[in-house]
Design a protein around this motif. Structure first.
Motif, PDB file in Angstrom:
ATOM      1  N   HIS A  74       1.100  31.043  -0.285  1.00  0.00           N
ATOM      2  CA  HIS A  74       2.354  30.323  -0.568  1.00  0.00           C
ATOM      3  C   HIS A  74       3.423  31.342  -0.969  1.00  0.00           C
ATOM      4  O   HIS A  74       3.673  31.565  -2.155  1.00  0.00           O
ATOM      5  CB  HIS A  74       2.135  29.293  -1.683  1.00  0.00           C
ATOM      6  CG  HIS A  74       3.283  28.358  -1.893  1.00  0.00           C
ATOM      7  ND1 HIS A  74       3.134  26.987  -1.955  1.00  0.00           N
ATOM      8  CD2 HIS A  74       4.609  28.576  -2.045  1.00  0.00           C
ATOM      9  CE1 HIS A  74       4.313  26.418  -2.153  1.00  0.00           C
ATOM     10  NE2 HIS A  74       5.237  27.377  -2.218  1.00  0.00           N
ATOM     11  N   HIS A  91       7.478  33.082  -0.226  1.00  0.00           N
ATOM     12  CA  HIS A  91       8.842  32.771   0.231  1.00  0.00           C
ATOM     13  C   HIS A  91       9.574  34.102   0.362  1.00  0.00           C
ATOM     14  O   HIS A  91      10.388  34.460  -0.488  1.00  0.00           O
ATOM     15  CB  HIS A  91       9.574  31.887  -0.783  1.00  0.00           C
ATOM     16  CG  HIS A  91       9.005  30.513  -0.957  1.00  0.00           C
ATOM     17  ND1 HIS A  91       9.141  29.540   0.000  1.00  0.00           N
ATOM     18  CD2 HIS A  91       8.307  29.949  -1.965  1.00  0.00           C
ATOM     19  CE1 HIS A  91       8.553  28.424  -0.417  1.00  0.00           C
ATOM     20  NE2 HIS A  91       8.032  28.651  -1.604  1.00  0.00           N
ATOM     21  N   LYS A 149       5.227  22.763   6.608  1.00  0.00           N
ATOM     22  CA  LYS A 149       5.370  22.562   5.164  1.00  0.00           C
ATOM     23  C   LYS A 149       6.110  21.250   4.961  1.00  0.00           C
ATOM     24  O   LYS A 149       7.195  21.046   5.516  1.00  0.00           O
ATOM     25  CB  LYS A 149       6.186  23.719   4.565  1.00  0.00           C
ATOM     26  CG  LYS A 149       6.736  23.465   3.148  1.00  0.00           C
ATOM     27  CD  LYS A 149       5.704  23.702   2.075  1.00  0.00           C
ATOM     28  CE  LYS A 149       6.264  23.540   0.664  1.00  0.00           C
ATOM     29  NZ  LYS A 149       7.197  24.572   0.262  1.00  0.00           N
ATOM     30  N   HIS A 205       0.899  23.082  -5.535  1.00  0.00           N
ATOM     31  CA  HIS A 205       1.273  22.786  -6.923  1.00  0.00           C
ATOM     32  C   HIS A 205       0.316  21.756  -7.553  1.00  0.00           C
ATOM     33  O   HIS A 205      -0.531  22.133  -8.322  1.00  0.00           O
ATOM     34  CB  HIS A 205       2.735  22.319  -7.059  1.00  0.00           C
ATOM     35  CG  HIS A 205       3.703  23.081  -6.201  1.00  0.00           C
ATOM     36  ND1 HIS A 205       3.859  24.450  -6.313  1.00  0.00           N
ATOM     37  CD2 HIS A 205       4.534  22.685  -5.208  1.00  0.00           C
ATOM     38  CE1 HIS A 205       4.767  24.854  -5.417  1.00  0.00           C
ATOM     39  NE2 HIS A 205       5.182  23.808  -4.741  1.00  0.00           N
ATOM     40  N   ASP A 224       4.044  31.429  -4.843  1.00  0.00           N
ATOM     41  CA  ASP A 224       5.321  30.707  -4.918  1.00  0.00           C
ATOM     42  C   ASP A 224       6.382  31.563  -5.597  1.00  0.00           C
ATOM     43  O   ASP A 224       7.220  31.057  -6.344  1.00  0.00           O
ATOM     44  CB  ASP A 224       5.145  29.376  -5.671  1.00  0.00           C
ATOM     45  CG  ASP A 224       6.301  28.415  -5.430  1.00  0.00           C
ATOM     46  OD1 ASP A 224       6.991  28.562  -4.408  1.00  0.00           O
ATOM     47  OD2 ASP A 224       6.526  27.536  -6.279  1.00  0.00           O
TER      48      ASP A 224
HETATM   49 ZN   LIG Z   1       7.206  27.149  -2.810  1.00  0.00          ZN
END
Ligand SMILES: [Zn+2]
Length: 410
Positions: free
Chosen positions: A84, A86, A217, A270, A319
């Motif tokens: 995960h 970004h 996603k 999450h 994340d």
């Molecule tokens: Zn994320």
């Protein structure tokens, strides 16, 4: 992380020498970590050819014409996998004081070219920190994750192998908070594909596929809005038809996650407060939890404990997307394992989450995340035994991606 000149030189040399792939390369070290069984294999002798691991051996008979990389007293691990990430997404801590300011600022001010270059910097730093694969889950502007993935796969620049999601599918408004109608019209589509209804859900998946997505996603819920069961089921059906996996962002209690689980997604991202019955269902269906915890929040830690008790497979996902003036993206990302150990996970469980489990979630079985025959030759090395001293993964001293040496520090 300082990038030493020798690292860059190695990268340039190896990336230009494609013929080296045909030769047998043997990586030797004191030990390798058999992540699957939680034990060391000593000494470590890994035979690699054409970017893959041919065999793992402790025997002495290495062919005379093999290229030998002798790492002496180091410990070998599979390349790390962040399920995960970004890479093309960067928030500023100081903007957090104003709700919604970060996402508006990023989408309104940072153009796609800059997003891609931010991604290029982060990709390099992630690779040097030991991440040979990432699943990049949206917030990349308009397909900058795909551009970055393709640039890396063509060896234009160094970085992990990327499984890109393109824009995330979401309820109306994406992950923005309250905003004017005009701003919404302009900004949301830069970052999300909004869905309202089953037809739009199907169309959104097809759009992502057209844009080059390797995975889907979906933001199941944001503020008061959630995608419903029919929309989520349609998303998973369309994705499956194209052989793509679905990662579902689900927060705020059990219901958003339950809808995603019933639709058949591959992972819940999450899931901060998931209850034991929901976790049990995930374990039964083989759905991964990607906790994305960064620091120890007690209620998050409790759900990791519940997930482990239920037998849910946990895949590491950072994340991470904040700019840190002191540490680069790779250094910050690798440090988040502390949140897992603080939740009671053992060292080998943490290592599994960041290699074997995340590798299988992202790429399917038998490809990445283990040092076994047939897997890609993604190999990293550390100074100490990570089964007893996991802190050593914060200081990766050797990175090989698909048989190519990226960096080496003795
Ligand atoms: Zn994320």
């Amino acid at each position: 992380m300082k990038i030493c000149i020798c690292s860059i030189l190695i990268w340039l040399t190896v990336f230009l020498d494609v013929s080296a792939q045909d030769k047998l390369t043997v990586v030797k070290a004191k030990a390798l970590v058999d992540v699957r069984n939680g034990q060391l294999i000593t000494p470590a002798v890994i035979y690699c050819r054409q970017g893959k691991i041919e065999k793992v051996d402790s025997g002495p008979s290495i062919p005379a014409d093999a290229v030998i990389i002798d790492l002496g007293a180091k410990y070998l691990l599979p390349g790390l996998v962040d399920a995960h990430s970004h890479l093309c997404h960067e928030y500023q801590y100081e903007l957090e004081k104003i709700p919604g300011a970060n996402i508006v600022t990023e989408t309104a001010i940072t153009d796609n070219a800059t997003r891609a270059l931010i991604g290029a910097r982060n990709a390099r730093d992630m690779l040097l920190a030991g991440y040979t694969t990432v699943r990049d889950l949206g917030n990349s502007g308009e397909n900058t994750d795909v551009a970055l993935r393709d640039a890396i796969s063509k060896n234009w620049l160094p970085g992990p192998r990327i499984y890109a999601a393109t824009r995330a599918l979401s309820p109306i408004g994406g992950q923005f908070s309250k905003m004017t109608a005009n701003a919404r019209k302009t900004l949301v589509a830069k970052e999300y594909i909004e869905i309202s209804g089953v037809d739009e859900a199907r169309k959104a998946v097809r759009e992502a596929i057209f844009n080059g997505a390797d995975c889907i996603k979906v933001i199941v819920n944001n503020n008061q809005l959630s995608l419903n069961q029919e929309e989520l089921t349609a998303i998973v059906q369309e994705a499956r038809a194209a052989n793509l996996k679905v990662a579902a962002h689900a927060t705020n209690g059990d219901q958003p996650a339950l809808n995603a689980i019933n639709a058949g997604v591959n992972s819940i991202e999450h899931g901060y407060t998931l209850s034991a019955p929901v976790l049990k269902l995930m374990a039964e269906k083989g759905i991964y939890l990607v906790p994305t915890d960064r620091t120890g929040v007690p209620r998050y830690q409790q759900r990791i404990k519940r997930a482990q008790e239920a037998g849910v497979k946990i895949a590491f996902g950072s994340d991470m997307y904040y700019y840190d003036a002191q540490r680069n993206r790779g250094e910050v990302t690798v440090s988040t394992y502390h949140a897992y150990t603080q939740s009671g996970m053992s060292n080998v469980q943490v290592l599994r989450s960041a290699t074997m489990n995340s590798g299988e979630l992202v790429a399917g079985p038998g490809k990445i995340g283990l040092l076994e025959p047939g897997y890609l030759a993604d190999i990293i090395a550390v100074d100490e035994d990570p089964l007893t001293k996991i802190e050593t993964v914060e200081h990766v001293v050797f990175v090989m991606k698909e048989g190519n040496v990226i960096s080496r520090r003795d």
